[in-house]
Design a protein around this motif. Sequence first.
Motif, PDB file in Angstrom:
ATOM      1  N   GLU A   2       5.249  -3.722   7.277  1.00 47.83           N
ATOM      2  CA  GLU A   2       4.891  -4.448   7.052  1.00 47.83           C
ATOM      3  C   GLU A   2       6.468  -4.949   7.141  1.00 47.83           C
ATOM      4  O   GLU A   2       6.672  -6.149   7.521  1.00 47.83           O
ATOM      5  N   VAL A   3       7.152  -4.508   6.075  1.00 45.23           N
ATOM      6  CA  VAL A   3       8.768  -5.576   6.101  1.00 45.23           C
ATOM      7  C   VAL A   3       9.432  -5.112   7.353  1.00 45.23           C
ATOM      8  O   VAL A   3       9.777  -5.924   7.480  1.00 45.23           O
ATOM      9  N   ARG A   4       8.817  -3.935   7.988  1.00 48.67           N
ATOM     10  CA  ARG A   4       9.514  -4.624  10.124  1.00 48.67           C
ATOM     11  C   ARG A   4       8.271  -5.011  10.319  1.00 48.67           C
ATOM     12  O   ARG A   4       9.371  -4.649  11.730  1.00 48.67           O
ATOM     13  N   ARG A  58       2.965   6.981   3.096  1.00 51.52           N
ATOM     14  CA  ARG A  58       3.618   5.573   3.135  1.00 51.52           C
ATOM     15  C   ARG A  58       5.091   6.366   3.204  1.00 51.52           C
ATOM     16  O   ARG A  58       5.254   5.114   3.689  1.00 51.52           O
ATOM     17  N   VAL A  88       7.105   5.259   7.739  1.00 49.36           N
ATOM     18  CA  VAL A  88       8.811   4.448   7.893  1.00 49.36           C
ATOM     19  C   VAL A  88       9.420   5.803   9.108  1.00 49.36           C
ATOM     20  O   VAL A  88      10.524   5.444   8.917  1.00 49.36           O
ATOM     21  N   PHE A 142       2.814  -0.482   4.130  1.00 50.29           N
ATOM     22  CA  PHE A 142       4.101  -1.534   3.193  1.00 50.29           C
ATOM     23  C   PHE A 142       5.602  -0.748   4.733  1.00 50.29           C
ATOM     24  O   PHE A 142       6.043  -2.741   4.097  1.00 50.29           O
ATOM     25  N   GLY A 143       6.010  -0.285   4.878  1.00 51.03           N
ATOM     26  CA  GLY A 143       7.241  -0.310   4.958  1.00 51.03           C
ATOM     27  C   GLY A 143       7.060  -0.504   6.382  1.00 51.03           C
ATOM     28  O   GLY A 143       8.585  -1.454   7.162  1.00 51.03           O
ATOM     29  N   GLU A 162      -2.211  -0.854   3.513  1.00 50.69           N
ATOM     30  CA  GLU A 162      -1.770  -1.537   2.216  1.00 50.69           C
ATOM     31  C   GLU A 162      -0.102  -0.855   2.033  1.00 50.69           C
ATOM     32  O   GLU A 162       0.657  -1.088   2.894  1.00 50.69           O
ATOM     33  N   MET A 174      -2.367  -3.255  -4.285  1.00 49.78           N
ATOM     34  CA  MET A 174      -3.075  -3.068  -2.656  1.00 49.78           C
ATOM     35  C   MET A 174      -3.739  -2.058  -2.039  1.00 49.78           C
ATOM     36  O   MET A 174      -3.843  -0.781  -2.713  1.00 49.78           O
TER      37      MET A 174
END
Lengths: 307, 360
Positions: B102-104, B147, B151, B99-100, B95, B91
Amino acid sequence: MDDLLRRYGPTLTGAFMLLTAFWLLMLVILPNITLFEASFRPYLPVVDVGGPKDFYSFNNYGKFFANSTDTDIFGMNIPLPIHVKIFFGTIYYSTLVTVITFVVAYPLAFYLAKVVSPKSLPTLFLLLFVPLWVSEVLRSFAWWIILALKGPLNAILLGTGILDQPVRWIMGYRAIIIGLVYTYVLFMVFPIYNAIQSLDTNQIEAAQDLGSPWWRTHLRVILPHAKPGIASGSVMVFMLSAGSLLVPALLGSPTSLWFTQTIQQWMLESQDWNTGAAYSFLFLILCTCFVSLVMWVFKVQLTDIAK
Amino acid sequence: MSAGIDLDNVCCDFGSFRAVDHVNVSIKPGEFFSFLGPSGCGKTTILRMISGFTDPSSGVIRIGDKDMKGQRPNQRPTALIFQNLALFPLMPIWENISFGLEVRGVGKTERRAKAEELLRLVDLPGAADKMVSQLSGGQKQRVAIARALAVEPSVMLLDEPLSALDLKLRQHMRAELRAIQKRTGVTFIYITHDQGEALAMSDRVGVMSQGKLQQVADPRDIYNNPSNGFVASFVGENNIFAGTVGAVADGMARFDTAHGTFRARVNTTSGKDLKLYVRPEHTIISSFPGAENSLPATVTDVAFEGNFISVHAVSDSGATLMAELRNDGSSAIPVTGEKLHMSFAAERASILPDGLTRGE
Ligand SMILES: Nc1ncnc2c1ncn2[C@@H]1O[C@H](COP(=O)(O)OP(=O)(O)O)[C@@H](O)[C@H]1O
Ligand SMILES: [Mg+2]
């Protein structure tokens, strides 16, 4: 090369090279060239070979497009040559076999690569390999028995109450699909296993730690990493399935037609090796085109697969 | 939002091997807390238990007063920075960072904006579209931090994050990490085997050995008032004398050794293997005998270390000793073979028991 020389000396190295060259030339290249040449010549009685009727043409390849019949494709009636129809059927069902094989193999490969403790891994590999000790013919016959209308599979499904009517498994392409998936599933498992095994477990944990549910971790982290393995597994399973003769011959039904069976008919039943050779090359070229197309769609490079 | 963490009698067994042994510690919200200890002492195991990848064999872990038992790693308000960073190589950077989010279920434009913002926070603007392989070690480090911060965790867990960097960058990143922690107010739990790192960065340090927490204190206390011999030796150099404790009065004790009778601070006279510890920088070199705790000695080696000079000597009674002189011209530098007296103030010397060992 230097390595070989150092290890085995010039005599043995020379012998190795000669043997390899012999194998490549006599057993791979020459037969193929002979077949390729033959595929452009007509099938003639022995007395006419080399005579005025023996000239090069594409006539053998042209037979592929003869004998159109109306075929129902997505509700439309389209005239399609019978052999073209068999070809597309073979491609379609081989693709289906490849997809089913992937669905079966991926969880197994993941389980072997990341879940199982390294201690029990050799035992599991042994269990996977044991069926390979039995010849492919016997295994296909075994499936023929298992899948029979009054066979054990139906007996179990009826006995446990999952079904109330026996299923006619050996019908259409069903049994061929089951047989091919069974025969070639390991060719999918091992490349994917290798790929997933090389993934750092910390990456899976990092995704989880960031809140990712299991399916997203697979989709975004594990599957992309395993893509080269999936690609090489798929190419192998597809090519082996499409080129299989034994399984369609043993587990086929009167309504199933595999392209290799058509080639066999030309070669053995009609004794027309020239047309058989033409069909073989056509099949090879078309399958290669199809595989290249799919790889292009999925953005897979040939070098990824070779890895 | 930051949260405190309580470890309550936490143990972790791997088969019959106890990797973490009855650890009790209460980490405050917004604190920079370090676990310091040699390799294999159980630091990573503690971090994995807090983040949920390993279950404690016994004991309770609470984050923000909530028992974490049965909570999966993806349900905990923690973010772990792995020893090898574990960035996603396939990625692009932005990204990775988002990523965290995107998960949410955060939308793409918002994710991109947040990634850019975090890249500015970690001083790496313009790297959003690069791939992980294009970054240097220090830059990857920053991406890993961004990263984890994305979150908005209540607790950041860092597993020896600077160990792969070279010295200069490591020192720079120390200050950087500390600044990020102050700016965000997130509780940091930091793992390291480098005592300099732990002392320089942390509000409090927990020193570990053999799965046991040996001492929890602020960096000065860890260095100046170690609670046992392991802590004293791990966080710095010492001159060590074996002996027996004599009369105790007002926290000071007489200590009889093969090299003479000394006086030093004492907290406990129980505990096995009591020894006297005194730091080299508190060991005084003089041509006259000191008033107390003094040994005649011969210099065996003088090592120039840059900011200080390290003097190695052996006493007439056979004890090897070390003293440090500041390189500020205030004292004469002895030469090898010179005879002199080494002494130390009783207040600077401590009588300590051995460290706690596994299974005790
Ligand atoms: N999954 C495991 N299985 C068995 N032993 C382990 C496992 N993880 C860690 N250990 C052992 O526990 C001890 C502590 O390990 P670890 O927490 O990684 O130490 P540190 O991070 O302080 O170097 C080590 O002796 C290690 O071998
Ligand atoms: Mg570790």
